[in-house]
Design a protein around this motif. Sequence first.
Motif, short mmCIF file in Angstrom:
data_model
loop_
_atom_site.label_atom_id
_atom_site.label_comp_id
_atom_site.label_asym_id
_atom_site.label_seq_id
_atom_site.Cartn_x
_atom_site.Cartn_y
_atom_site.Cartn_z
N LYS A 186 0.86 -1.19 0.00
CA LYS A 186 0.00 0.00 0.00
C LYS A 186 0.90 1.24 0.00
O LYS A 186 1.18 1.82 1.04
N PRO A 187 1.37 1.65 -1.19
CA PRO A 187 2.19 2.87 -1.27
C PRO A 187 1.31 4.11 -1.28
O PRO A 187 0.23 4.12 -1.88
N GLU A 188 1.75 5.17 -0.60
CA GLU A 188 0.96 6.40 -0.51
C GLU A 188 1.85 7.62 -0.71
O GLU A 188 2.95 7.69 -0.17
N LEU A 189 1.35 8.58 -1.46
CA LEU A 189 1.95 9.91 -1.57
C LEU A 189 0.90 10.93 -1.18
O LEU A 189 -0.22 10.90 -1.69
N GLU A 190 1.25 11.84 -0.29
CA GLU A 190 0.36 12.94 0.08
C GLU A 190 1.19 14.22 0.01
O GLU A 190 2.03 14.49 0.87
N ILE A 191 0.95 15.01 -1.05
CA ILE A 191 1.86 16.11 -1.39
C ILE A 191 1.10 17.43 -1.45
O ILE A 191 0.09 17.55 -2.14
N TYR A 192 1.62 18.42 -0.71
CA TYR A 192 1.00 19.76 -0.69
C TYR A 192 1.96 20.84 -1.18
O TYR A 192 1.71 22.02 -1.00
N ALA A 193 3.08 20.44 -1.78
CA ALA A 193 4.03 21.39 -2.37
C ALA A 193 4.14 21.09 -3.86
O ALA A 193 3.88 19.97 -4.30
N ASP A 194 4.53 22.10 -4.65
CA ASP A 194 4.53 21.89 -6.10
C ASP A 194 5.91 21.66 -6.70
O ASP A 194 6.04 21.15 -7.80
N ASP A 195 6.98 22.00 -5.97
CA ASP A 195 8.33 21.83 -6.49
C ASP A 195 8.98 20.63 -5.79
O ASP A 195 9.83 20.77 -4.91
N VAL A 196 8.55 19.43 -6.19
CA VAL A 196 9.02 18.21 -5.52
C VAL A 196 9.33 17.15 -6.57
O VAL A 196 8.87 17.22 -7.71
N LYS A 197 10.09 16.15 -6.13
CA LYS A 197 10.36 14.98 -6.96
C LYS A 197 10.05 13.75 -6.11
O LYS A 197 10.84 13.36 -5.24
N CYS A 198 8.89 13.17 -6.34
CA CYS A 198 8.45 12.02 -5.54
C CYS A 198 7.96 10.90 -6.44
O CYS A 198 7.29 11.16 -7.45
N SER A 199 8.26 9.66 -6.04
CA SER A 199 7.78 8.53 -6.83
C SER A 199 7.61 7.31 -5.93
O SER A 199 8.25 7.20 -4.89
N HIS A 200 6.73 6.41 -6.35
CA HIS A 200 6.60 5.13 -5.65
C HIS A 200 6.22 4.05 -6.66
O HIS A 200 5.66 4.32 -7.72
N GLY A 201 6.53 2.82 -6.30
CA GLY A 201 6.19 1.70 -7.18
C GLY A 201 6.19 0.41 -6.40
O GLY A 201 6.78 0.30 -5.33
N SER A 202 5.50 -0.58 -6.95
CA SER A 202 5.42 -1.89 -6.31
C SER A 202 5.21 -2.95 -7.38
O SER A 202 4.45 -2.74 -8.32
N SER A 203 5.88 -4.09 -7.21
CA SER A 203 5.68 -5.20 -8.15
C SER A 203 5.87 -6.52 -7.41
O SER A 203 6.58 -6.59 -6.40
N SER A 204 5.23 -7.56 -7.91
CA SER A 204 5.40 -8.90 -7.33
C SER A 204 5.23 -9.94 -8.43
O SER A 204 4.54 -9.71 -9.43
N GLY A 205 5.85 -11.08 -8.25
CA GLY A 205 5.74 -12.15 -9.24
C GLY A 205 6.59 -13.33 -8.80
O GLY A 205 7.18 -13.35 -7.72
N SER A 206 6.66 -14.34 -9.67
CA SER A 206 7.45 -15.53 -9.37
C SER A 206 8.84 -15.40 -9.98
O SER A 206 9.13 -14.44 -10.71
N LEU A 207 9.71 -16.35 -9.67
CA LEU A 207 11.03 -16.35 -10.28
C LEU A 207 10.92 -16.56 -11.79
O LEU A 207 10.05 -17.29 -12.27
N ASN A 208 11.80 -15.92 -12.51
CA ASN A 208 11.80 -16.00 -13.96
C ASN A 208 12.33 -17.37 -14.41
O ASN A 208 13.51 -17.68 -14.22
N GLU A 209 11.46 -18.17 -15.00
CA GLU A 209 11.85 -19.53 -15.43
C GLU A 209 12.90 -19.49 -16.53
O GLU A 209 13.76 -20.39 -16.62
#
Length: 415
Positions: free
Chosen positions: A343-366
């Motif tokens: 559950k990634p969250e960004l709550e931003i009240y400024a305009d000159d920012v650099k913010c990022s989030h990401g999430s991934s899941s999976g199995s091992l690459n066969e």
Amino acid sequence: MKEQLQKDFDNIIENLSLSQKDIEIKKFYLDNFINKGFPNRREEDWKFSDLNQIIKKNIGTLSFYSDYTSTSKVDTSVFVDGLEHNKIVFINGRIEKIDFDYEKKDQIEIIDQSETINKFNNNNSLSDLNNAFTNKSFKILVKRGYQLAKPLIIYHTTNSKIWSKNINLRLDFELDKDSSLRLIDLFNDTSEKNFLNIFYSFDLKENAVLKNYKIDKFENKNIKYSFNNIEQEKNSVSETFILSSGSNFCKNEINCNLKGKYSSAFINGIFSLSKDRHHEIRTTINHLTENTKSYQLVKSVLDDSSKAVYQGKIFVNSKAQKTDGYQLSKAILLNEASEFNAKPELEIYADDVKCSHGSSSGSLNEDSIFYLMSRGLNYQQSRELLINGFLLDVIEKITDSEIKNLIKNMIGVKE
């Protein structure tokens, strides 16, 4: 449970030299906890981890009083070899040893706060429980300009003398201007079916540096909750690393307030879970002034029917221009029954920012496994090599080379 709480609370009060006012304050927090109870899914912060049900299933009925009058012999076999370090040793919730032998004694002050009520407020019933039942509390002050020569390892050990107990611990740290501390929390449990409720606070003054490593590696049947509050002033740096693996259930919460310009916080974590273990990391980074930075990376390897949860929030208030905030979680699921929730969250009240989030899941690459097997490795070796590389990325973020090597050896990750 109410009757048990009241009985255990009365026993605690009998063993503490508190004023009537302080007793009333503790009673206030006891009543708060009784009214709220253990966190459950109705609370947003606990939507993935119902502690009330987890305790009922794994422990049953808890008692909240431990006899802190009897001492336990320190088992030196649990001490980390090959790393000179200072020590604080908890056994069954009682501090049995404080050792800063490698440091200048006039540069570190250990303040006994046991007979003063030092409240911890985070709008959480577990902080109410901690405030009501904490028996012994210390503050560690690192004085201005002093950088500890050796790391401090806090050994959290339990043994078969306790079962179905709630243990509440509290430590405060203050790092004065230009000081630094390397801290390792190491859990080593041989007890079963206890609930550890641990609260730390860190106050970092200007230019202070905190490096905090939390290691729950050894398999045990206990339940743990750890809350860390970090307050940071100008140019201060906090680095937190979490290895979450051994306990039946464990939730680590980090709340970090970047209050001074150019302060920065780094949080990196690894879930390495099997069987039916259930672990969670929840972070809140509050960017409260301009030119602050945060970086978060959490990786999970989940087998059998294990479950991991990562809730990460970046908050940027209107004054926090030039904020740089980054957050990423990745999970490898080795079994169809394993589960990862993000559950990634960004709550931003400024305009000159650099913010990022990401999430991934999976199995091992066969395909990657097939490639490695074509180079002479068997299936198991190929799988271990891929997992090793996946986790190494997080461990390499550890900036202290001595502790990085220690953690690599502990979890068997090779370069």
